[in-house]
Every structure is written in C-alpha cells, then in structure tokens.
Design an enzyme around this catalytic site. Structure first.
Site, PDB file in Angstrom:
ATOM      1  CB  SER A 612      -9.483   5.012  13.529  1.00  0.00           C
ATOM      2  OG  SER A 612      -9.089   3.957  14.359  1.00  0.00           O
ATOM      3  CG  ASP A 700     -15.410  -0.218  13.203  1.00  0.00           C
ATOM      4  OD1 ASP A 700     -14.566  -1.086  13.475  1.00  0.00           O
ATOM      5  OD2 ASP A 700     -15.164   0.998  13.207  1.00  0.00           O
ATOM      6  CG  HIS A 732     -11.965   0.717  11.807  1.00  0.00           C
ATOM      7  ND1 HIS A 732     -12.650   1.483  12.726  1.00  0.00           N
ATOM      8  CD2 HIS A 732     -10.667   1.106  11.888  1.00  0.00           C
ATOM      9  CE1 HIS A 732     -11.794   2.302  13.336  1.00  0.00           C
ATOM     10  NE2 HIS A 732     -10.585   2.094  12.839  1.00  0.00           N
TER      11      HIS A 732
END
Length: 757
Positions: A612, A700, A732
C-alpha cells in the site's frame, strides 16, 4: 565468505508452517461471578482465538475457557478449564448482561441437492441448551446480517427480551420487461412458497424516477415485482464492505420469535454500532452520511457521522452529538448514565489523534474527556490512536474506563478518569511491547500482550482503586514461549535541519529493528527495509508473522515509523499531507543509512518490502536511491496517485495526501493532476534497476490492481527484472491464508535469489 540465510525451499516451508501456527487472540468474555461456600470468588473466562490452517487454506477459530479465583484485590489462582475446541460457522456471538444467556448468529450452508443458498440463523442458548433457533433467511424481513466491526452489532436489551442487529435492507424483487408469465396461474414462484391472501393481485411497477442508490427505489409493498430495476447500481462502502449498501436496524423479539425492521432512521444515514438506550426505550446508533455518494469506510475514521437516538414508540430520531464531525465506538456506562465515544474531524487524514467525548443521558450535556495531543512526551498521555474502544471498557465505578493506544512504537494501556480527564498508564512498569484490552468486567481486566519475538499471550489483572492504578499486577493465563533467534529494539531518529518541516519543527520518529541473534548470518546479516502503509498508521512492537519469519531466515528487518505515523502526536500526522514522496521517503532513507552506519549489517545486500503506502515508499526509494537497494517486493502499491483517484474507493486520500483540498464535487485541474503525478513513484521509474516482485489482490478496491499493472508494464518496457503474482479472491490486505503463505514463500525466494544469499 558471505553469511548464509535459510534458502532451501523445504526448510523455508517448514519455518513458515511452524511460525504461522501461533494463534492470534481475538476476543474474551467473563462469565458471572460465583461466590464459594468459603467466601472466595471465581468466574469463568471464555476466549476466542484464530489460527491459520494451511492444509484447509483457511483461518480457523477456536475457544478455550479458564477459571479465575480472586479476592477482589488480586487474582489468587487462575488456570485453563479443559482443552480448545474449534468454533464452526459463528458470525457473531454475545452474552446477555446477566451472563445467563448467549446469542449466536450462525451461517448454515444450504443443502447442495436443492441448490439452496447459505442461510443465517439467530440462536439463543441458556447454560446448557439451545432455547431458540430462528431462520432469519426464511423470515425474509431483510438481507444478510452484518458481521463486520464497522456497522455490525449484536446487542441484548437490558431486560434480556430483545436482540438488536444490523442487516442489509431487503431489496425489491426485480424482473425483465420481457419476463414470461404463466397467465392461468397469475402467481410467481415466490407466492407459491409463501401463499398470500387470495385478494392481493400481483403488482408489476414501472421504474421509479429517483436518485441512483437511494432508498426510494425499494419502497414497494411486499410482493411487488419491479420492472427495469434488475440492473440498478447499488453503491457500497468500499474495501472489505462491498456487500454493504443500505444497512437497517433490526430487532428480534425472543419470546415471539418475530423480527421487525426499525422505522425512523433518516434516509440520508446508514446506521450501525447500535445498542439499547437506558430503559430500553429506544436505540442509540452511529449514523454515517452517504450523500452525495458513499466513500470507503474501512480504516477511515474521518467519515462524517454522528450519534443518534431513535425512539421505539414514536419512531422519532434525535441527534445526540455534533453533526459535522466523525464519531464512532459509543460505549454505555454500567450505570447506564453516560455514553463515551471517539471523535475526529471529518475528512483530512484517514487516521488521526482522536478526541474522547462523553454524553450524559440525563442532563443531555456533552463534555470533552480527552483532547487531541499535539506532541507525544514520555510520562504524559500520548493521545488516542485506535480503530475502536474495547467493547466493554468501563470500570465498575462508571467513572473510569480503560483503553489501549499507540505510544510511539509500542502500544500501552491507560485508565482514564472521565470526570477529571486524568490518565494513568497501566503498563509503564510492565514489559515493553504491544498491549491490547480484550475486556473489562467488574474490574477484572483481560488483555493481550505480544512482542516482535513473542506471539500473543493472555494476561489478567484486577483494576486497582482510583489513584492506585499504576500498581496493577499482571497474571499470565496463557503463555507463549518467545521465538528463539530474534532480538529487537526501538531506535529514535531526528531528521537533519534541512529536512525539518517548516511548520512542525523538532519532530522525531522511530524504527523497530529485528536482528537474528543466532546462526551463520547473525554477524553481518542482509537488511530488509519495511515501511508501513497508511501512511497514517504505525508499527507497534507486537508479534508480526512476516518480519519474524524473515528474521528467523537470517535477515535483519527494519520497520520504519516515519513522520506522519500514529502515536507521535497530531503534529506528526499533520506534517505529512502535501509532503508524500519526499518527507516520508527521506525519513526511511535516513533511517536505512543510519542503521547501516551504526549496526553490523551487510550494506551490499539491502532490500525493500512494502504494501500500500509502504509499496508507494518502496517504489519511490528504488527510483530516488537506486544505489542503496538490490531487490524489492511490493504488495498492492500506490504507484500513480493521478490514475488512482478515479478508481479507488477513497478518492479523498489522493487529494488530501497530495496536499490538495477535497470536496465531493472536486474535479482536479491540470496543475493538480501534475502535482499528483509528481508526488508519485512513477516519476522515477526510469532510474529503477533493482528486480521487483509485485503482488496484487484482484478484488482490491482501495488500491486497485491496475496500479501495480501500470508499474509492471513500465518496468518491463525498461528491461527491469519483474515478476507479478495475481491473487484472485483477495483484497487490499492479501490476508487470505493461501495468498499469505504463497506470498511469504515468494518473497523469501525472491530475496534469496536477488540478494545472492
């Protein structure tokens, strides 16, 4: 001679299998207090754990019971009662206030032969049997019951006669304009299963004009079939909440086995986190605004929301808090007089230092118990940084409460006096690591403790009287032996003057360094650098599977809490928006260079691993400092903020972190697009030389996999060694048991190969 790390595939698999077996501790519940004939007191403690089952490729839940004998001031004896047993198909469970009953929401697989869908049952158990089993799916009053921790709840009325929960609103039945009808019968399949009164004709309606995703389209009488509504788009609440659209509050009358959907919640709100008001006269809930459209809610404690009360008799809805902020986690005191809740500013950084507010039910007065804290200082309260208050957090005096919060790179427990705002650490003299409150009941406090080298353990203490809280004595109920071969410490770093934030000078930051302390690599190990995601989150010094496993392989692991992380004060959080791609990148690079100078580490073998925003930083560092890093692994990375803004469930993040104002109707102008692109790792892709492994979750919604694909193509076109792993059914977090296990093996082998280990 080069120090060796573990590189044999079978041995790596065995290492992962061994470490992934350590269970996580997810919940605890104290049973009623029993007084023995000799005057001593004891109670049972029910705990829930989860563990990865690699053979079944799923997380399994199991429970274990303990007995705790105490004299009101300290724990006299405690120990396990019986062995573990697996919990199957429980979605939610909640003990009644007296402890006499337990409610369970259970999913039951449909019968395969009849091609049935999965069903949901609400069960009520007493001490030794199941007394009610209600098929909610057959009742057909609503859609699926929410079992998430964002909206979901299962709340007993104080009288223990009713249960409150949140479910998806029932959608109207829709059919094609060209649906074949059986004219001689004039009834649909649905009516055969649930015979209606003879005189109700089948109603077929035309499409209703109305806003997309609004509730009005569903306002049809039961049995109505709508045409032209088959493919209407229903907005949802984003990452991990893609099946949540229009939540409704539902009440089960246990005696009558009947379910009703509460009226009175305003159309523009999505209700959740509900509980019964004092006297059971109504329901208190958090309502999230969803106009003009829904944004992602998971990990976003900055969405406009407020506390409401809906009256059961008149259906009147009353606002209990300010309506321009973000509120969540309301908790009613044992004497049912006060409600505490957490509050943030709406919009801005997704996670912030929060306020603790308190609403008095009888005076209707709201006070601020704890304000936000600009800077962390040892010996003072660091501020509240948590995704939720514990489900039970109040002391028996209805005046104090306990919570856990990040304090720089550790997580500590505090007791808060809601009248004076005074705070006391319960863990100041306890071992350093990560402490979390599981529950407190009648001042018996149950907590979880772990460190980077010690998996979660279960501890209990009696909360001392007011003013003596620091004397809490922790008793370990379930120990976990430390994992050998890992040593760790926390380092503090000060940015050089030229990297200071002009508005927030003097901010420092931390890193947690794990080192192998045995085996051939212990003298001068290769280094794996891991910045966290968020960017407003934090690594606390608790048990983490990947870092522990990499360390056991023979790598040193550096977990960097750059400026902008939680736990260091609100100033640190506020310093990062507008400076992503520079301030955070410089902090990580400074930390790496400092560690390579001060620690015996192999500077010719340094790798990056990040997910991320951590992936965003890893890609930045590869391009901005190509000589430092020799391999890289990124999981669902942000690589181009400009292309992400139109596809993510959190477009506000893209603008806020770039330093631009966000409004729902905002359309970036060319200068703002440029700004987003300039702050993105894509800008430096021409300078990347180190081999990159990309790991993407197909589902995601937060950082859609198109981001990673964009980087993959750019690297391939430039001849950089690149490999891409694509995980269907994963979002995610890439937290599916199979994806997580496969991910570790691929990370390990990629690092071994490209760091020449």
């Amino acid at each position: 001679w080069v120090p060796q790390v573990l590189s044999n595939v079978e041995e790596l698999g065995e290492l992962y299998r061994e470490l992934s077996r350590h269970p996580g501790l997810s919940a605890a519940c104290l049973g009623p207090e029993v007084t023995t004939q000799y005057g001593g007191k004891y109670c049972s403690l029910y705990t829930e754990w989860s563990q990865r089952d690699l053979a079944r490729a799923e997380n399994v839940k199991f429970c274990r019971q303990y007995l705790i004998f105490h004299d009101g001031a300290s724990v006299v004896y405690s120990g396990p009662a019986g062995t573990c047993s697996e919990i199957k198909d429980e979605l939610l469970s909640r003990e009644s206030p007296s402890g006499a009953l337990k409610a369970i929401l259970r999913k039951v697989p449909g019968k395969e032969k009849e091609k049935e869908k999965e069903k949901q049952f609400l069960e009520v158990w007493d001490q030794n049997r199941k007394v009610k089993s209600i098929d909610l799916t057959a009742l057909d009053k609503h859609g699926s019951v929410y079992d998430d921790d964002q909206f979901g709840c299962l709340a007993w009325s104080h009288s223990e006669t009713h249960l409150l929960y949140v479910a998806e609103k029932k959608r109207p039945k829709a059919e094609s304009f060209f649906q074949s009808k059986a004219p001689e019968l004039g009834v649909s399949d649905q009516d055969v299963e649930h015979p209606k009164k003879d005189d109700v004709p089948l109603k077929v309606r035309s499409p209703q004009p109305g806003p997309v995703g609004a509730r009005s389209s569903g306002r049809e009488a039961d049995g109505a079939v709508l045409q032209g509504e088959q493919f209407v788009y229903y907005e949802d609440w984003g990452e991990t909440l893609s099946t949540r659209s229009v939540p409704v509050l539902c009440v089960l009358d246990i005696e009558g086995s009947s379910v009703s959907v509460l009226e009175g919640v305003p159309e523009h709100l999505s209700p959740g986190q509900a509980f019964w008001s004092p006297g059971d006269t109504g329901v208190v809930f958090v309502g999230w605004w969803h106009d003009p459209f829904r944004l992602g809610l998971r990990h976003c404690t900055n969405r406009r929301s407020a506390l409401f009360y809906v009256d059961l008799t008149g259906g009147r809805c009353e606002l209990l808090s300010e309506d321009t902020r973000a509120v969540w986690s309301p908790r009613l005191s044992p004497d049912r007089c006060r409600i505490v809740y957490l509050e943030n500013e709406a919009l801005g950084p997704h996670q912030q230092c929060s306020r603790l507010r308190m609403y008095d039910w009888y005076t209707k007065h709201t006070s601020t118990v704890l304000e936000t804290v600009p800077r962390q200082a040892w010996g003072a309260f660091p501020g509240i940084y948590c995704s939720a208050l514990p489900g039970l957090c109040w002391a028996a005096d209805s005046r104090r409460l306990v919570l856990d919060t990040a304090q720089r790179s550790q997580q500590d427990l505090f007791v808060v006096d809601t009248v004076t705002g005074a705070t006391t650490s319960l863990t100041a003299d306890a071992p350093q690591g990560s402490w979390s409150v599981l529950t407190i009941d009648r001042d018996l406090l149950v907590v979880r403790f772990s460190t980077p080298s010690c998996p979660p353990t279960l501890k209990v203490a009696i909360l001392p009287d007011a003013g003596r809280e620091a004397q809490a004595r922790w008793v370990c109920l379930q120990d976990a032996p430390p994992v050998p071969g890992i040593s760790w410490g926390i380092r503090t770093l000060q940015p050089p003057p030229e990297q200071e934030h002009p508005q927030y000078r003097g901010l420092d930051f931390d890193a947690i360094l794990l080192r192998p302390n045995e085996g051939p690599a212990a003298q001068k190990p290769p280094l794996v650098v891991m910045p966290h995601g968020g960017p407003h989150s934090v690594f606390t010094a608790g048990w983490m599977l990947y870092p522990a496993a990499l360390c056991r392989m023979g790598f040193a692991v550096l977990l960097v809490n750059y400026r902008g992380s939680l736990g260091f004060g609100q100033d640190s959080v506020a310093s990062l928006p507008g400076n992503v791609g520079t301030q955070d990148v410089c902090d990580v690079q400074l930390c790496v260079e400092r560690m390579l100078q001060e620690e015996p580490l192999d500077s010719s073998r340094v790798a990056l691993v990040g997910g991320s925003h951590g992936g965003f930083l890893a890609c930045h560092l590869l391009g901005q400092f190509p000589d430092t890093y020799h391999a890289c692994v990124v999981r669902n990375p942000v690589v181009n903020i400009a292309s992400m803004v139109a596809t993510t469930d959190i477009p506000d993040w893209c603008l806020t972190e770039t330093g631009l104002p966000y409004t729902p109707d905002a359309l970036p102008d060319p200068a703002q697009w440029t700004e987003m692109l300039c702050k993105s790792p894509m800008r430096y892709v021409d300078r990347v030389r180190a081999p990159v492994l990309l790991m993407l979750g197909e589902d995601d919604r937060r950082v859609p996999p198109k981001q990673g694909l964009e980087y993959y193509r750019a690297l391939r076109a430039r001849g950089v060694p690149t490999r891409l792993l694509w995980y269907p059914g994963n979002n995610h977090a890439l937290a599916g048991v199979e994806a997580e296990a496969d991910g570790f093996m691929n990370i390990a082998l990629w690092l071994v190969k490209h760091l020449r280990c």
